[in-house]
Motif scaffolding. Structure first.
Motif, PDB file in Angstrom:
ATOM      1  N   LEU A  36       0.596  -1.039   0.180  1.00 56.23           N
ATOM      2  CA  LEU A  36       0.127  -0.589   0.241  1.00 56.23           C
ATOM      3  C   LEU A  36       0.747   1.486   0.077  1.00 56.23           C
ATOM      4  N   GLY A  37       2.089   0.724   0.576  1.00 63.90           N
ATOM      5  CA  GLY A  37       2.774   2.586   0.421  1.00 63.90           C
ATOM      6  C   GLY A  37       3.766   2.930  -0.566  1.00 63.90           C
ATOM      7  N   LEU A  38       3.901   1.688  -1.035  1.00 63.85           N
ATOM      8  CA  LEU A  38       4.541   1.429  -2.833  1.00 63.85           C
ATOM      9  C   LEU A  38       3.285   1.925  -3.821  1.00 63.85           C
ATOM     10  N   ALA A  39       2.145   1.928  -3.022  1.00 59.72           N
ATOM     11  CA  ALA A  39       1.281   2.251  -4.395  1.00 59.72           C
ATOM     12  C   ALA A  39       1.407   3.516  -4.398  1.00 59.72           C
ATOM     13  N   ILE A  40       0.982   4.097  -2.609  1.00 64.35           N
ATOM     14  CA  ILE A  40       0.576   5.660  -2.761  1.00 64.35           C
ATOM     15  C   ILE A  40       2.046   6.200  -2.928  1.00 64.35           C
TER      16      ILE A  40
END
Length: 381
Positions: free
Chosen positions: A69-73
């Motif tokens: 999720l952090g990578l997606a942001i």
């Protein structure tokens, strides 16, 4: 039918011929190209490689849900930075003296899910020509009916709260762009008053094929490859675009919708009574001009004045030519609007939204922006 609006330069302003001559002389005297230099190529490579790396890391399926999720942001933020630093210069033809290089860089818009062809119409042609003119520049129509930047638009009860709900709307900008906006703009008969009724057949194919490929890459493949449920995938996709939309929305709005920028209304004949370049000085603002980080991340869009006057000059040169533009503007008694930091520009944008949410409609020929003494107090942010 093309837009009938004209700029009437009754005063025969010599501002633009003068500043253009001085900027041209700067490049000649320093033996510099107006296009990309090594620093520009380096940072473009950084954002493109970074974007590909982040996407690859997500599809590697080697990380937990919160890490992905952090990578997606961060991926969404890199998408915005590619738009600013790579696509934007390519689409303006300022990245290189070779047209194929500009097309290649401009086509990086496709990997963000955006359509470069329709962008060149809405941004290069319409926005850059009719900046901040209600009914002509659709870039200031953030959410028609919800957000009021046009002083002639009816004042609705909910507009008094627009300074609060407009910012969440920015978070939806990228999602709307990828899923809706390009299609809507492509099939509109007019964009502002620009005739948009006819497109090459190849552009229809590019629109639908590129969108399909994007949806496959960011929705179908992750669902097939990753250990995610459909709703976890949707959350990641939405948050990626929330991050991208916030970055895109704030940077663009802080350049044209802050205190001091004008939203001129054409006279009864449909004309603007000033030279085009003078109009740009009244409708455009810089922010964080001394910030190296803003310059690196925003692709020169924090120096929007220089960009609007010289869109064919690569943004890597804006810090140098800004001194020339500022001195020339002062010499001709023209405004050179700037907020010294991103934070001060953000507060100014907030105040402008609040002002326009409380001020009754103006008549044609009047200005939108109130004198400083009549503006609402600064909010405690």
């Amino acid at each position: 039918m093309s837009n009938p609006l004209k700029f009437k330069d009754k005063n025969r302003s010599q501002f633009f011929p003068t500043v253009r001559k001085r900027v041209d002389a700067y490049f000649v005297e320093n033996a510099l190209s107006t296009h990309a230099n090594r620093a520009m190529w380096a940072k473009s490579s950084f954002f493109l490689i970074g974007y590909a790396t982040l996407y690859g890391l997500i599809l590697s399926n080697q990380f937990g849900l919160w890490t992905m999720l952090g990578l997606a942001i961060v991926l969404g933020m890199f998408a915005a930075f590619i738009g600013f630093n790579v696509s934007h210069d390519g689409l303006h033809g300022s990245f290189s003296g070779r047209s194929w290089v500009n097309r290649l860089m401009g086509n990086s818009f496709y990997i963000l899910g955006a359509n470069p062809y329709i962008w060149k119409i809405t941004h290069n042609i319409v926005h850059h020509t009719y900046t901040n003119i209600p009914g002509h520049d659709e870039d200031i129509e953030l959410a028609p009916g919800l957000v009021r930047l046009d002083s002639q638009e009816d004042l609705r009860p909910w507009h008094r709260y627009q300074q609060w709900y407009t910012f969440p709307l920015y978070a939806l900008a990228s999602l709307s762009w990828v899923l809706r906006k390009d299609f809507l703009k492509f099939f509109k008969s007019k964009i502002g008053h620009h005739d948009n009724s006819s497109h090459p057949r190849a552009e229809y194919i590019k629109l639908f094929v590129s969108k399909t490929i994007y949806y496959i890459c960011f929705l179908v493949l992750p669902y097939v490859i990753l250990d995610l449920t459909w709703w976890q995938l949707v959350i990641g996709f939405v948050l990626m675009h929330v991050a991208e939309g916030l970055v895109l929305g704030l940077v663009f709005q802080l350049a044209h919708a802050v205190e001091g920028t004008d939203f001129p209304i054409p006279d009864e004949r449909g004309d603007i009574q000033s030279a085009w370049a003078v109009h740009q000085m009244h409708t455009t603002a810089n922010f964080a001009p001394d910030s190296a980080m803003a310059a690196f991340l925003c692709g020169g869009l924090n120096r929007q004045i220089e960009h609007h006057l010289f869109p064919k000059v690569c943004h890597i040169h804006y810090p140098a030519i800004s001194k020339i533009v500022k001195e020339t503007a002062h010499e001709f008694g023209l405004p050179y609007l700037e907020n010294r930091s991103f934070g001060s520009a953000l507060v100014s944008h907030f105040r402008l939204l609040r002002t326009l949410g409380q001020v009754e409609s103006t008549k044609p020929g009047e200005h939108t922006i109130l004198p400083l003494t009549q503006r609402v107090p600064e909010p405690s942010l």
